[in-house]
Enzyme design. Structure first.
Site, PDB file in Angstrom:
ATOM      1  N   HIS A 134       4.224  -5.697  10.568  1.00  0.00           N
ATOM      2  CA  HIS A 134       5.260  -5.045   9.750  1.00  0.00           C
ATOM      3  C   HIS A 134       6.147  -4.084  10.533  1.00  0.00           C
ATOM      4  CE1 HIS A 134       2.404  -1.660   9.779  1.00  0.00           C
ATOM      5  NE2 HIS A 134       3.431  -0.901   9.490  1.00  0.00           N
TER       6      HIS A 134
HETATM    7  C1  UD1 Z   1       6.720   2.373   6.420  1.00  0.00           C
HETATM    8  C2  UD1 Z   1       6.622   3.429   7.520  1.00  0.00           C
HETATM    9  C3  UD1 Z   1       5.710   2.908   8.618  1.00  0.00           C
HETATM   10  C4  UD1 Z   1       4.361   2.500   8.065  1.00  0.00           C
HETATM   11  C5  UD1 Z   1       4.539   1.511   6.925  1.00  0.00           C
HETATM   12  C6  UD1 Z   1       3.206   1.236   6.291  1.00  0.00           C
HETATM   13  C7  UD1 Z   1       8.678   4.756   7.820  1.00  0.00           C
HETATM   14  C8  UD1 Z   1       9.880   4.978   8.647  1.00  0.00           C
HETATM   15  N1  UD1 Z   1       7.925   3.660   8.104  1.00  0.00           N
HETATM   16  O1  UD1 Z   1       7.314   1.216   6.983  1.00  0.00           O
HETATM   17  O2  UD1 Z   1       5.495   3.946   9.560  1.00  0.00           O
HETATM   18  O3  UD1 Z   1       3.622   1.905   9.097  1.00  0.00           O
HETATM   19  O4  UD1 Z   1       5.420   2.073   5.929  1.00  0.00           O
HETATM   20  O5  UD1 Z   1       3.204   0.089   5.545  1.00  0.00           O
HETATM   21  O6  UD1 Z   1       8.389   5.535   6.947  1.00  0.00           O
HETATM   22  N2  UD1 Z   1       9.319  -3.028   0.600  1.00  0.00           N
HETATM   23  C9  UD1 Z   1       9.068  -3.702  -0.559  1.00  0.00           C
HETATM   24  N3  UD1 Z   1       8.181  -3.163  -1.430  1.00  0.00           N
HETATM   25  C10 UD1 Z   1       7.540  -1.990  -1.233  1.00  0.00           C
HETATM   26  C11 UD1 Z   1       7.822  -1.300  -0.053  1.00  0.00           C
HETATM   27  C12 UD1 Z   1       8.713  -1.826   0.851  1.00  0.00           C
HETATM   28  O7  UD1 Z   1       9.600  -4.771  -0.797  1.00  0.00           O
HETATM   29  O8  UD1 Z   1       6.727  -1.578  -2.076  1.00  0.00           O
HETATM   30  C13 UD1 Z   1      10.271  -3.631   1.576  1.00  0.00           C
HETATM   31  C14 UD1 Z   1      11.722  -3.233   1.305  1.00  0.00           C
HETATM   32  O9  UD1 Z   1      12.515  -4.340   1.629  1.00  0.00           O
HETATM   33  C15 UD1 Z   1      11.952  -2.134   2.308  1.00  0.00           C
HETATM   34  C16 UD1 Z   1      11.080  -2.569   3.474  1.00  0.00           C
HETATM   35  O10 UD1 Z   1       9.937  -3.181   2.872  1.00  0.00           O
HETATM   36  O11 UD1 Z   1      13.299  -1.992   2.673  1.00  0.00           O
HETATM   37  C17 UD1 Z   1      10.643  -1.454   4.371  1.00  0.00           C
HETATM   38  O12 UD1 Z   1       9.987  -0.430   3.632  1.00  0.00           O
HETATM   39  P1  UD1 Z   1       9.951   1.083   4.186  1.00  0.00           P
HETATM   40  O13 UD1 Z   1       9.041   1.882   3.350  1.00  0.00           O
HETATM   41  O14 UD1 Z   1      11.310   1.589   4.429  1.00  0.00           O
HETATM   42  O15 UD1 Z   1       9.307   0.906   5.624  1.00  0.00           O
HETATM   43  P2  UD1 Z   1       7.990   0.123   6.073  1.00  0.00           P
HETATM   44  O16 UD1 Z   1       8.401  -0.961   6.983  1.00  0.00           O
HETATM   45  O17 UD1 Z   1       7.164  -0.189   4.896  1.00  0.00           O
HETATM   46  N1  UDP Z   2      -4.022  -2.574   4.179  1.00  0.00           N
HETATM   47  C1  UDP Z   2      -4.370  -3.022   2.910  1.00  0.00           C
HETATM   48  N2  UDP Z   2      -3.899  -4.245   2.511  1.00  0.00           N
HETATM   49  C2  UDP Z   2      -3.139  -5.031   3.312  1.00  0.00           C
HETATM   50  C3  UDP Z   2      -2.797  -4.562   4.597  1.00  0.00           C
HETATM   51  C4  UDP Z   2      -3.253  -3.320   4.993  1.00  0.00           C
HETATM   52  O1  UDP Z   2      -5.075  -2.341   2.166  1.00  0.00           O
HETATM   53  O2  UDP Z   2      -2.761  -6.119   2.878  1.00  0.00           O
HETATM   54  C5  UDP Z   2      -4.505  -1.254   4.609  1.00  0.00           C
HETATM   55  C6  UDP Z   2      -5.255  -1.263   5.917  1.00  0.00           C
HETATM   56  O3  UDP Z   2      -6.621  -1.572   5.697  1.00  0.00           O
HETATM   57  C7  UDP Z   2      -5.031   0.141   6.433  1.00  0.00           C
HETATM   58  C8  UDP Z   2      -3.642   0.461   5.927  1.00  0.00           C
HETATM   59  O4  UDP Z   2      -3.382  -0.441   4.866  1.00  0.00           O
HETATM   60  O5  UDP Z   2      -5.943   1.052   5.877  1.00  0.00           O
HETATM   61  C9  UDP Z   2      -2.649   0.267   7.028  1.00  0.00           C
HETATM   62  O6  UDP Z   2      -1.382   0.299   6.500  1.00  0.00           O
HETATM   63  P1  UDP Z   2      -0.132  -0.363   7.234  1.00  0.00           P
HETATM   64  O7  UDP Z   2      -0.583  -1.420   8.176  1.00  0.00           O
HETATM   65  O8  UDP Z   2       0.816  -0.731   6.175  1.00  0.00           O
HETATM   66  O9  UDP Z   2       0.508   0.888   7.992  1.00  0.00           O
HETATM   67  P2  UDP Z   2       0.209   1.666   9.354  1.00  0.00           P
HETATM   68  O10 UDP Z   2      -1.231   2.008   9.428  1.00  0.00           O
HETATM   69  O11 UDP Z   2       0.674   0.813  10.482  1.00  0.00           O
HETATM   70  O12 UDP Z   2       1.094   2.870   9.233  1.00  0.00           O
END
Ligand code: UD1
Ligand code: UDP
Length: 382
Positions: A219
């Site tokens: 991601h």
């Molecule tokens: C964010 C965090 C990242 C973290 C990740 C965990 C920032 C800058 N990044 O990244 O550090 O590792 O969360 O998962 O804060 N979207 C959906 N549904 C949702 C959420 C997101 O469809 O419920 C899609 C949307 O298209 C959105 C994109 O995901 O634009 C990115 O979501 P965003 O929260 O901005 O960043 P992440 O890539 O999730």
């Molecule tokens: N996780 C989850 N379901 C998923 C993928 C990840 O519950 O389908 C959990 C995972 O076990 C971990 C956390 O989400 O505890 C990690 O989140 P993510 O990879 O989104 O973000 P990051 O840790 O890179 O910020």
């Protein structure tokens, strides 16, 4: 009674918050009131709602519902909403997790109005400021009052940036205290591990046999948004799966799911979609995720949390990034950095599928990091 205000927003923060809420409920209920504010950064049911009941996290007192958007727009709406709540609730401190835009927004809002900041997962660095998370964590650390680093490397990073080892109370934004205290995610993994076996059937549901599949997640913004990197990652996975007749299960983050058709070549997209070995599924619950991690042969990921959980459950991990904040995982040999480089990913797979003896030393505390953090908050914050 101390009032703490916790900010959550992204999936990993909701999961991390479970550890502190549990510690408060079981040990400090008569001394701490927790107000939970969800920024709404993540909002799909399987990125947010699913975790509250499963992990017994109290439902948020507030939800700002900011949703997705550009960094500036998303962070600005959160700052506005958090400031208003801080002024109304007047907590003794604010608790921030990790390095997302929700963390940064909490740090900006609280520091400007003088609410002490507790940063959990402080000190982690990738030394790569093109990552939005690196900016968020540096900015948050430098306005925090109590900084809790899960690892020794994180603690040392803070000392290198000028934080002092010997600091006497009272602590403040100008006189902060740094701790090396273990990882709340280790607390959670220990706590929920057995429940994951008892309560989920994610293996059966996906026709997986223990030890005979790879778990992958992707991601990170550079991996999803740069077509060359995304193609390289999926091409490597496709080749590994086909050549070794091994299943790869990918609970796919919505960000990646939305970009797959756009950024993969049409040929690779169709190979991946029709592959008998690659299985893309929607994001799973935390207990399902733990079950997948415990039963996988190996893990491939660009996630910070999943890298560590692979280690907690003694699985080798191929890190799909050029660097990691969790440097101890690489240094002890349990993880390998492969970037989004097809050759390196395939080499790492071959290496880990042959290597028998990996070391998984105790690097993340004793499973009681959240209790320690609560005790320190109670002692040090007025
Ligand atoms: C964010 C965090 C990242 C973290 C990740 C965990 C920032 C800058 N990044 O990244 O550090 O590792 O969360 O998962 O804060 N979207 C959906 N549904 C949702 C959420 C997101 O469809 O419920 C899609 C949307 O298209 C959105 C994109 O995901 O634009 C990115 O979501 P965003 O929260 O901005 O960043 P992440 O890539 O999730
Ligand atoms: N996780 C989850 N379901 C998923 C993928 C990840 O519950 O389908 C959990 C995972 O076990 C971990 C956390 O989400 O505890 C990690 O989140 P993510 O990879 O989104 O973000 P990051 O840790 O890179 O910020």
């Amino acid at each position: 009674m101390k009032k703490i205000l916790t900010i959550i927003g992204a999936r990993p923060q909701i999961i991390k918050a479970a550890a502190l809420s549990r510690a408060i409920k079981t040990k400090f209920a008569d001394q701490v009131t927790e107000i939970i504010v969800h920024t709404g950064q993540h909002y799909d049911d399987n990125m947010s709602e699913i975790f509250f009941e499963e992990l017994d996290i109290p439902h948020p007192n507030y939800n700002l519902n900011v949703g997705s958007g550009s960094h500036g727009k998303q962070t600005a709406s959160m700052i506005e909403g958090i400031e208003e709540i801080l002024l109304r609730e007047k907590p003794n401190c604010i608790v921030l997790y990790g390095d997302t835009n929700s963390t940064l927004a909490g740090a900006v809002a609280a520091s400007k109005i003088g609410t002490p900041i507790i940063h959990i997962e402080a000190g982690l660095r990738s030394f790569n400021k093109s990552m939005p998370e690196e900016i968020n964590r540096i900015m948050c650390d430098h306005v925090s009052t109590l900084l809790f680093s899960p690892t020794k490397a994180g603690y040392q990073n803070l000392i290198s940036e000028g934080f002092k080892e010997e600091q006497q109370p009272p602590y403040s934004i100008d006189h902060p205290k740094v701790y090396h205290c273990g990882d709340v995610m280790y607390d959670n993994s220990l706590y929920f591990s057995q429940l994951a076996d008892e309560k989920t059937n994610v293996l059966e549901k996906n026709q997986l046999s223990s030890g005979q599949f790879i778990l992958a997640t992707i991601h990170r913004n550079n991996n999803t948004d740069e077509p060359e990197r995304l193609n390289s990652l999926f091409s490597a996975m496709h080749k590994i799966a086909n050549a070794n007749k091994i299943k790869i299960i990918i609970p796919l983050h919505p960000r990646t799911a939305k970009l797959l058709a756009k950024n993969l070549s049409s040929e690779l997209y169709s190979l991946v979609k029709t592959s008998g070995y690659i299985k893309i599924i929607s994001p799973v619950s935390f207990l399902e995720m733990i079950s997948l991690e415990k039963n996988a042969l190996m893990v491939m990921t660009d996630s910070g949390g999943v890298q560590k959980e692979a280690f907690f459950f003694k699985k080798p991990c191929i890190i799909l990034r050029s660097e990691t904040e969790w440097i101890e995982l690489k240094n002890c040999g349990a993880a390998k950095l492969a970037d989004a480089d097809e050759e390196r990913i395939m080499e790492a797979y071959t290496y880990f599928s042959k290597k028998q003896q990996l070391e998984f030393p105790d690097l993340f505390g004793n499973g009681k990091a959240a209790e320690f953090i609560c005790e320190e908050i109670l002692k040090q914050i007025n």
